[in-house]
Design an enzyme around this catalytic site. Structure first.
Site, PDB file in Angstrom:
ATOM      1  N   CYS A 100       9.246  13.102  -0.070  1.00 19.53           N
ATOM      2  CA  CYS A 100       8.231  13.986   0.508  1.00 19.53           C
ATOM      3  C   CYS A 100       8.852  15.215   1.181  1.00 19.53           C
ATOM      4  O   CYS A 100       9.428  16.049   0.499  1.00 19.53           O
ATOM      5  CB  CYS A 100       7.327  13.207   1.460  1.00 19.53           C
ATOM      6  SG  CYS A 100       5.754  14.063   1.772  1.00 19.53           S
ATOM      7  N   HIS A 121       4.635   9.214  -1.335  1.00 24.45           N
ATOM      8  CA  HIS A 121       5.093   8.162  -0.423  1.00 24.45           C
ATOM      9  C   HIS A 121       4.894   6.783  -1.049  1.00 24.45           C
ATOM     10  O   HIS A 121       4.055   6.000  -0.597  1.00 24.45           O
ATOM     11  CB  HIS A 121       4.325   8.235   0.903  1.00 24.45           C
ATOM     12  CG  HIS A 121       4.791   9.302   1.825  1.00 24.45           C
ATOM     13  ND1 HIS A 121       5.973   9.220   2.532  1.00 24.45           N
ATOM     14  CD2 HIS A 121       4.232  10.497   2.159  1.00 24.45           C
ATOM     15  CE1 HIS A 121       6.120  10.309   3.276  1.00 24.45           C
ATOM     16  NE2 HIS A 121       5.088  11.096   3.061  1.00 24.45           N
ATOM     17  N   GLU A 148       6.495   4.278  -0.615  1.00 21.72           N
ATOM     18  CA  GLU A 148       6.859   3.233   0.347  1.00 21.72           C
ATOM     19  C   GLU A 148       5.715   2.877   1.287  1.00 21.72           C
ATOM     20  O   GLU A 148       5.786   1.873   2.008  1.00 21.72           O
ATOM     21  CB  GLU A 148       8.075   3.684   1.167  1.00 21.72           C
ATOM     22  CG  GLU A 148       7.788   4.608   2.343  1.00 21.72           C
ATOM     23  CD  GLU A 148       7.536   6.064   1.955  1.00 21.72           C
ATOM     24  OE1 GLU A 148       7.358   6.900   2.862  1.00 21.72           O
ATOM     25  OE2 GLU A 148       7.525   6.373   0.747  1.00 21.72           O
TER      26      GLU A 148
END
Length: 309
Positions: A142, A235, A237
């Site tokens: 990001c 993202h 994660e």
């Protein structure tokens, strides 16, 4: 194989509750295995939450991964206890003479801040320059993608007029690319950013290969041909609730945010969201560890092959 972390790191118990195999450093020393050394430069404010998210993804590889946490911001944190930072994070001076198999640079909530106004911008540049000779492969996430494109390729900051927030569909461009091996032709991933990454910009001003993008032509996943650097603009994660937490935080701050796209069931923030990107995130990190780190890193890190130009 498990991830190796310090015995007292909070993520140990958190991830074990999810049946994630975490090996404490004290036990790992008894195994005659050369683990992959992965350094995480954690730039997110809620560092413990971010640690849990990345360690969860790293734990699904069959490779043993020894994780070290790095900080470069000496200011007192408002979101993470100083005791935690002092106990579990190293400073750059502690590792500047070391080599690592992998480096992950996380995102940061700095989308509307000019690079030169970022308090630790000189330190970011220092780490990226150091990584050229000390890290086999670096993964930027990001905001870190935007920072790296500026530092490594001289690309000015590109900012959207409105924040991109939600879960978006992407398609792969090269079915046989190693980083996207096993991906579905179309997959979902969360985004939460002001940074703009037009695929045309990446193609015109870098030698990076775009591996996945949106139907609107936004680059999601791209990498260098030598596998030394990889970039993911979203993202993968994130937990199921992370976008919701950011949304309600902004609502409470009076910012009138848009409801994250394609996230809440029936577009209703009162209905708990579900993660629709978890398998993609796991496969992305497994592929990065295997094909970009393990397959090309030397057994003896003293024989690191410099340099990334």
């Amino acid at each position: 194989m498990p991830i190796r972390v310090q015995d007292e790191l909070p993520a140990v118990n958190f991830l074990r509750e999810e049946n994630v195999f975490v090996m404490k450093a004290s036990r790992a020393t008894g195994q005659e295995i050369r683990p992959l050394k992965v350094l995480i430069l954690n730039l997110m404010p809620k560092k413990i939450e971010t640690e849990n998210q990345f360690l969860r993804l790293l734990s699904n590889s069959p490779l043993q991964v020894d994780v070290q946490l790095l900080r470069i911001d000496a200011r007192e944190s408002r979101n993470t206890p100083s005791e935690h930072l002092n106990n579990f994070y190293c400073d750059f001076e502690d590792i500047r003479n070391d080599n690592f198999d992998g480096l992950i640079v996380t995102g940061a909530p700095l989308g509307l801040v000019e690079f030169n106004d970022v308090a630790y911008w000189p330190q970011i540049k220092q780490v990226l320059e150091w990584a050229k000779d000390h890290v086999t492969s670096t993964l930027f996430v990001c905001w870190a993608v935007q920072a790296a494109l500026n530092i490594l390729y001289g690309i000015p900051k590109q900012t959207r007029s409105d924040k991109l927030s939600g879960v978006y569909e992407h398609h792969i461009l090269h079915p046989h690319a190693l980083l996207t091996r096993g991906f579905d032709d179309f997959f979902l991933a969360p985004h939460s950013r002001y940074a703009d990454f037009p695929a045309a910009l990446i193609r015109d001003y870098t030698d990076l290969e775009i591996l996945a993008e949106t139907e609107d032509g936004d680059a999601y996943l791209f990498a260098s041909k030598d596998k030394r650097i990889a970039f993911v603009t979203g993202h993968p994660e994130y937990d199921a609730h992370t976008l919701a937490s950011e949304f309600f935080r902004d609502v409470e701050a009076g910012l009138s945010p848009e409801v994250p796209y394609n996230y809440f069931p029936k577009n209703d923030p009162q209905i708990p969201p579900r993660a629709s990107w978890r398998s993609h995130g796991n496969l992305l990190f497994i592929n990065w560890l295997n094909y970009y780190v393990y397959q090309i890193t030397p057994y003896d890190l003293r024989h690191m092959n410099p340099t990334l130009e």
